[in-house]
Motif scaffolding. Structure first.
Motif, PDB file in Angstrom:
ATOM      1  N   ILE A  33       0.853  -1.224   0.007  1.00 41.57           N
ATOM      2  CA  ILE A  33       0.048  -0.042  -0.046  1.00 41.57           C
ATOM      3  C   ILE A  33       0.893   1.241   0.066  1.00 41.57           C
ATOM      4  N   LYS A  37       0.900   3.773  -2.956  1.00 34.61           N
ATOM      5  CA  LYS A  37       0.268   5.276  -2.645  1.00 34.61           C
ATOM      6  C   LYS A  37       1.354   6.241  -3.115  1.00 34.61           C
ATOM      7  N   HIS A  42      -3.854   7.270  -2.975  1.00 28.98           N
ATOM      8  CA  HIS A  42      -4.647   6.601  -2.087  1.00 28.98           C
ATOM      9  C   HIS A  42      -5.413   5.367  -2.801  1.00 28.98           C
ATOM     10  N   LEU A  46      -5.671   1.427  -2.155  1.00 29.99           N
ATOM     11  CA  LEU A  46      -6.984   0.833  -1.715  1.00 29.99           C
ATOM     12  C   LEU A  46      -7.588  -0.126  -2.752  1.00 29.99           C
ATOM     13  N   VAL A  49      -5.959  -3.490  -2.361  1.00 25.28           N
ATOM     14  CA  VAL A  49      -6.238  -4.095  -1.180  1.00 25.28           C
ATOM     15  C   VAL A  49      -7.691  -4.869  -1.670  1.00 25.28           C
TER      16      VAL A  49
END
Length: 79
Positions: A33, A37, A42, A46, A49
């Protein structure tokens, strides 16, 4: 108290495997992440994920169901 008809050594090995995979995820998840990022904001982190979660859900649904074994009435009583 036995929930499944498994040998104790097999249960210990499987729990150790689950623990090891969880520890690897605890390291590589935040690392991935952070890297994503830094390059894509962001949303990239995400999104990664979400993609990993989707793959895990599909793999979990592809697992075969456990066969129903004989029930032990001693362990099924309430109280």
């Amino acid at each position: 108290m036995r929930f499944l008809p498994l040998r104790h050594d097999l249960v210990c090995r499987r729990l150790a495997l689950v623990n090891a995979v969880g520890n690897l995820g605890g390291y590589f998840g935040p690392t991935a992440i952070g890297l994503l990022k830094g390059t894509g904001g962001h949303a990239a982190g995400l999104g990664f994920v979400a993609a990993v979660l989707l793959v895990a859900a599909v793999l979990a649904l592809k697992l075969p169901a456990l066969p129903a074994g004989p029930r032990d009435p001693e362990h099924c009583q309430a109280g």
